[in-house]
Write a protein that holds these residues in place. Structure first.
Motif, PDB file in Angstrom:
ATOM      1  N   UNK A  48       0.936  -1.097   0.036  1.00  0.00           N
ATOM      2  CA  UNK A  48       0.174  -0.184   0.295  1.00  0.00           C
ATOM      3  C   UNK A  48       0.807   1.017   0.214  1.00  0.00           C
ATOM      4  N   UNK A  49       0.161   2.284  -0.212  1.00  0.00           N
ATOM      5  CA  UNK A  49       0.504   3.905  -0.271  1.00  0.00           C
ATOM      6  C   UNK A  49       0.621   4.366   0.850  1.00  0.00           C
ATOM      7  N   UNK A  50       1.654   5.106   2.002  1.00  0.00           N
ATOM      8  CA  UNK A  50       1.007   5.970   2.953  1.00  0.00           C
ATOM      9  C   UNK A  50       0.786   7.381   1.959  1.00  0.00           C
ATOM     10  N   UNK A  51      -0.181   8.412   2.646  1.00  0.00           N
ATOM     11  CA  UNK A  51      -0.263   9.693   2.282  1.00  0.00           C
ATOM     12  C   UNK A  51       0.979  10.266   1.685  1.00  0.00           C
ATOM     13  N   UNK A  52       2.189  10.011   1.925  1.00  0.00           N
ATOM     14  CA  UNK A  52       3.563  11.102   0.974  1.00  0.00           C
ATOM     15  C   UNK A  52       3.287  10.171  -0.155  1.00  0.00           C
ATOM     16  N   UNK A  53       3.060   8.813  -0.692  1.00  0.00           N
ATOM     17  CA  UNK A  53       3.056   8.610  -1.283  1.00  0.00           C
ATOM     18  C   UNK A  53       4.421   6.911  -1.632  1.00  0.00           C
ATOM     19  N   UNK A  54       4.384   6.888  -0.815  1.00  0.00           N
ATOM     20  CA  UNK A  54       5.679   6.100  -0.448  1.00  0.00           C
ATOM     21  C   UNK A  54       5.424   4.306  -0.495  1.00  0.00           C
ATOM     22  N   UNK A  55       5.776   3.606  -0.211  1.00  0.00           N
ATOM     23  CA  UNK A  55       5.566   2.383  -0.858  1.00  0.00           C
ATOM     24  C   UNK A  55       5.790   1.450   0.305  1.00  0.00           C
ATOM     25  N   UNK A  56       4.840   1.054   1.241  1.00  0.00           N
ATOM     26  CA  UNK A  56       4.407   0.168   2.258  1.00  0.00           C
ATOM     27  C   UNK A  56       4.363  -1.208   1.701  1.00  0.00           C
ATOM     28  N   UNK A  57       5.866  -2.186   2.016  1.00  0.00           N
ATOM     29  CA  UNK A  57       5.462  -3.712   1.355  1.00  0.00           C
ATOM     30  C   UNK A  57       5.027  -4.343   2.159  1.00  0.00           C
ATOM     31  N   UNK A  58       4.240  -5.506   1.805  1.00  0.00           N
ATOM     32  CA  UNK A  58       3.919  -6.606   2.609  1.00  0.00           C
ATOM     33  C   UNK A  58       4.827  -6.560   2.660  1.00  0.00           C
ATOM     34  N   UNK A  59       4.800  -7.581   4.537  1.00  0.00           N
ATOM     35  CA  UNK A  59       5.221  -8.467   5.613  1.00  0.00           C
ATOM     36  C   UNK A  59       5.599  -9.608   4.884  1.00  0.00           C
ATOM     37  N   UNK A  60       4.453 -10.573   3.956  1.00  0.00           N
ATOM     38  CA  UNK A  60       4.470 -11.582   3.830  1.00  0.00           C
ATOM     39  C   UNK A  60       5.517 -11.594   2.755  1.00  0.00           C
TER      40      UNK A  60
END
Length: 87
Positions: A48-60
């Motif tokens: 998913x992306x946060x408010x700043x547009x940075x990608x937050x990867x999935x931990x699995x």
């Protein structure tokens, strides 16, 4: 034609693990054994992306074994496989 389902965002695709019907020594287990709510991760979305547009990867990652909630997610049938989509 091969069918493929690719999750989007932070979603995962899980194939349910079917509990064994007999033990290694050959003892047949009754059908009343509790269902295992676990599965193997088949595919993982990019994240998913946060408010700043940075990608937050999935931990699995693919191949991990996870526990499935009793309620929630979406069950999908793809051919003869029972799959579950969740986040």
């Amino acid at each position: 034609m091969a069918k493929r389902l690719i999750p989007s965002f932070n979603r995962i695709l899980v194939e349910k693990i079917i509990p064994p019907s007999k033990t290694n020594s050959g003892i047949l287990l009754p059908e009343k054994t509790p269902k295992l709510n676990s599965g193997k991760v088949v595919a993982v979305g990019p994240g998913a992306r946060d408010r700043d547009g940075k990608l937050i990867p999935v931990n699995l990652k693919e191949g991990d074994t996870v526990l499935l909630p009793e309620y929630g997610g979406t069950e999908v049938k793809l051919g003869d496989k029972e799959l579950w989509i969740g986040c």
